[in-house]
Design a protein around this motif. Structure first.
Motif, mmCIF file in Angstrom:
data_model
loop_
_atom_site.group_PDB
_atom_site.id
_atom_site.type_symbol
_atom_site.label_atom_id
_atom_site.label_comp_id
_atom_site.label_asym_id
_atom_site.label_seq_id
_atom_site.Cartn_x
_atom_site.Cartn_y
_atom_site.Cartn_z
ATOM 1 N N TYR A 1 0.838 -1.190 0.000
ATOM 2 C CA TYR A 1 0.000 0.000 0.000
ATOM 3 C C TYR A 1 0.876 1.245 0.000
ATOM 4 O O TYR A 1 1.885 1.316 0.665
ATOM 5 N N THR B 1 -11.442 -9.359 -6.702
ATOM 6 C CA THR B 1 -10.527 -9.155 -7.815
ATOM 7 C C THR B 1 -11.297 -8.489 -8.944
ATOM 8 O O THR B 1 -12.386 -8.940 -9.304
ATOM 9 N N ASP C 1 -7.657 -7.050 -4.183
ATOM 10 C CA ASP C 1 -7.440 -6.245 -2.983
ATOM 11 C C ASP C 1 -8.130 -6.883 -1.793
ATOM 12 O O ASP C 1 -8.747 -7.934 -1.916
ATOM 13 N N GLY D 1 -11.976 -9.992 0.335
ATOM 14 C CA GLY D 1 -11.513 -9.142 -0.762
ATOM 15 C C GLY D 1 -12.281 -9.360 -2.048
ATOM 16 O O GLY D 1 -13.383 -9.883 -2.057
ATOM 17 N N THR E 1 -9.186 1.035 -0.691
ATOM 18 C CA THR E 1 -8.979 -0.055 0.260
ATOM 19 C C THR E 1 -7.949 0.266 1.325
ATOM 20 O O THR E 1 -7.957 -0.353 2.368
ATOM 21 N N CYS F 1 -2.236 -4.666 -2.593
ATOM 22 C CA CYS F 1 -3.010 -5.329 -3.642
ATOM 23 C C CYS F 1 -2.063 -6.198 -4.462
ATOM 24 O O CYS F 1 -0.840 -6.134 -4.306
ATOM 25 N N ALA G 1 -7.618 0.614 -6.142
ATOM 26 C CA ALA G 1 -7.323 -0.220 -4.970
ATOM 27 C C ALA G 1 -6.682 0.616 -3.864
ATOM 28 O O ALA G 1 -7.045 0.491 -2.693
#
Length: 134
Positions: free
Chosen positions: A19, A125, A83, A123, A62, A66, A58
């Motif tokens: 991140y 995708t 993510d 999560g 989030t 990711c 992402a």
């Protein structure tokens, strides 16, 4: 009995992105380098733009790491970003945009990308399938 050749395995590249605000730029560089080595050059810019959009989403939504997966096979490229958020993205047909964004998925669609969201426990995708052969 003659042996039959099996189809070649898809070319694939997977990278975990920590991140941070730098993640989209890192993803663009990685994708561009891999795509130039494996796919038709005239589609690299479009694919890198899609990678940038998905990774930016992402990071923005989030606040966690990711995973970017690029898979080239049979004239198509699947760009997938996984993510750690179970929140599904808004997928308006035509985004109006605002001061915080809202145009990204429209851009992806204009590039001819087919967008699919695959939810999972812990999560999701987001896949974008691009056609590489003109």
């Amino acid at each position: 009995m003659p042996a039959t050749a099996s189809p070649p395995a898809p070319a694939q590249h997977v990278v975990a992105l920590p991140y941070g605000l730098h993640a989209p730029a890192v993803a663009r560089r990685i994708a561009e380098r891999w795509l130039k080595a494996t796919e038709p050059a005239d589609h690299v810019d479009d694919a890198v733009l899609v990678v940038s959009e998905l990774v930016t989403n992402a990071v923005r939504h989030t606040h966690d790491s990711c995973r970017l997966t690029l898979t080239g096979e049979g004239g198509h490229l699947d760009i997938a970003v996984a993510d750690h958020s179970e929140d599904l993205p808004d997928m308006p047909v035509h985004a109006s945009g605002d001061e915080r964004g809202g145009f990204g998925m429209d851009i992806v669609r204009q590039l001819g990308g087919q967008v699919t969201v695959v939810p999972a426990i812990g999560g999701k995708t987001v896949h974008v399938l691009l056609e590489l052969e003109s």
